[in-house]
Design a protein around this motif. Structure first.
Motif, PDB file in Angstrom:
ATOM      1  N   ASN A  28      -9.791  -0.860  14.558  1.00 53.07           N
ATOM      2  CA  ASN A  28      -8.653  -0.714  13.658  1.00 53.07           C
ATOM      3  C   ASN A  28      -7.424  -1.292  14.347  1.00 53.07           C
ATOM      4  O   ASN A  28      -6.925  -0.730  15.309  1.00 53.07           O
ATOM      5  CB  ASN A  28      -8.451   0.764  13.315  1.00 53.07           C
ATOM      6  CG  ASN A  28      -7.348   0.962  12.302  1.00 53.07           C
ATOM      7  OD1 ASN A  28      -6.944   0.019  11.611  1.00 53.07           O
ATOM      8  ND2 ASN A  28      -6.854   2.170  12.216  1.00 53.07           N
ATOM      9  N   GLU A  30      -3.619  -2.232  13.829  1.00 55.79           N
ATOM     10  CA  GLU A  30      -2.473  -2.028  12.955  1.00 55.79           C
ATOM     11  C   GLU A  30      -1.195  -2.238  13.764  1.00 55.79           C
ATOM     12  O   GLU A  30      -0.987  -1.602  14.796  1.00 55.79           O
ATOM     13  CB  GLU A  30      -2.481  -0.621  12.369  1.00 55.79           C
ATOM     14  CG  GLU A  30      -1.324  -0.362  11.431  1.00 55.79           C
ATOM     15  CD  GLU A  30      -1.336   1.041  10.846  1.00 55.79           C
ATOM     16  OE1 GLU A  30      -0.346   1.384  10.192  1.00 55.79           O
ATOM     17  OE2 GLU A  30      -2.307   1.788  11.064  1.00 55.79           O
ATOM     18  N   ASP A  89      -3.292  -8.420  10.371  1.00 56.22           N
ATOM     19  CA  ASP A  89      -3.143  -7.907  11.735  1.00 56.22           C
ATOM     20  C   ASP A  89      -4.347  -8.224  12.623  1.00 56.22           C
ATOM     21  O   ASP A  89      -4.188  -8.641  13.770  1.00 56.22           O
ATOM     22  CB  ASP A  89      -2.940  -6.386  11.713  1.00 56.22           C
ATOM     23  CG  ASP A  89      -1.626  -5.950  11.089  1.00 56.22           C
ATOM     24  OD1 ASP A  89      -0.745  -6.808  10.831  1.00 56.22           O
ATOM     25  OD2 ASP A  89      -1.470  -4.730  10.859  1.00 56.22           O
ATOM     26  N   SER A 129       3.798  -6.385  17.118  1.00 60.12           N
ATOM     27  CA  SER A 129       4.676  -5.451  16.399  1.00 60.12           C
ATOM     28  C   SER A 129       6.131  -5.881  16.530  1.00 60.12           C
ATOM     29  O   SER A 129       6.904  -5.804  15.562  1.00 60.12           O
ATOM     30  CB  SER A 129       4.491  -4.027  16.924  1.00 60.12           C
ATOM     31  OG  SER A 129       3.190  -3.558  16.658  1.00 60.12           O
ATOM     32  N   ASP A 144       2.227  -6.851   4.526  1.00 53.39           N
ATOM     33  CA  ASP A 144       1.517  -5.604   4.244  1.00 53.39           C
ATOM     34  C   ASP A 144       0.500  -5.801   3.114  1.00 53.39           C
ATOM     35  O   ASP A 144      -0.604  -5.259   3.174  1.00 53.39           O
ATOM     36  CB  ASP A 144       2.507  -4.490   3.884  1.00 53.39           C
ATOM     37  CG  ASP A 144       3.363  -4.050   5.067  1.00 53.39           C
ATOM     38  OD1 ASP A 144       2.993  -4.331   6.228  1.00 53.39           O
ATOM     39  OD2 ASP A 144       4.417  -3.423   4.819  1.00 53.39           O
ATOM     40  N   ASN A 147      -2.504  -7.523   4.511  1.00 56.86           N
ATOM     41  CA  ASN A 147      -3.337  -6.552   5.225  1.00 56.86           C
ATOM     42  C   ASN A 147      -4.147  -5.705   4.251  1.00 56.86           C
ATOM     43  O   ASN A 147      -5.326  -5.426   4.501  1.00 56.86           O
ATOM     44  CB  ASN A 147      -2.477  -5.653   6.115  1.00 56.86           C
ATOM     45  CG  ASN A 147      -2.115  -6.307   7.421  1.00 56.86           C
ATOM     46  OD1 ASN A 147      -2.943  -6.947   8.043  1.00 56.86           O
ATOM     47  ND2 ASN A 147      -0.867  -6.178   7.824  1.00 56.86           N
TER      48      ASN A 147
END
Length: 154
Positions: A28, A30, A89, A129, A144, A147
């Motif tokens: 994952n 993010e 991402d 980030s 976003d 993603n």
């Protein structure tokens, strides 16, 4: 434009998931552009490892879409004028960790190295980030959505 970027991102995410399992559904990834501590660390990492090519203001190198005499593409901008935000991402993470040449295969060459032996996964996420934190609100929202589209493809 947003739909095209989302479709392209989904395709690239599928490629990453297939060829680089570490960056696919098993991991994952993010970005955390609203976490001030992560962003501050990311700025330090970006300044030390990325700014020399991609610019201190994320502006990239001149003529970044045209191959130089060496056959390599100059470093693209990571601000809203570049294509970084067009990728989910997981793909950004994999490109940073393994390098574009490792991702593309088939003899593709790139001046950008992979940072697998230089930065930890957390440092890669922090630097990405930081980059995302610098994008305008509307670009962050589009990213976003990209993603979300990539996650639905899993």
């Amino acid at each position: 434009m947003v739909l095209g970027a989302a479709v392209g991102a989904a395709i690239m995410y599928g490629i990453v998931s297939f060829f680089v399992p570490q960056a696919g559904p098993q991991q994952n990834v993010e970005l955390l552009p609203d976490d001030l501590k992560v962003v501050a660390l990311g700025k330090k990492i970006y300044d030390a490892n990325c700014a020399s090519c991609h610019g201190v203001k994320l502006e990239g190198q001149a003529n970044w879409r045209e191959r130089g005499e060496d056959g390599l593409l100059p470093a693209p901008p990571h601000d809203e004028t570049g294509h970084t935000w067009h990728h989910p991402d997981a793909l950004l993470f994999a490109l940073t960790k393994y390098g574009p040449a490792a991702m593309a295969g088939d003899g593709y060459t790139s001046a950008m190295p992979g940072f697998e032996d230089v930065l930890s996964d957390e440092e890669i996420i922090a630097s990405l980030s930081y980059i995302k934190s610098r994008w305008p609100k509307e670009v962050r929202q589009r990213h976003d959505q990209i993603n979300q589209s990539a996650a639905q493809q899993q």
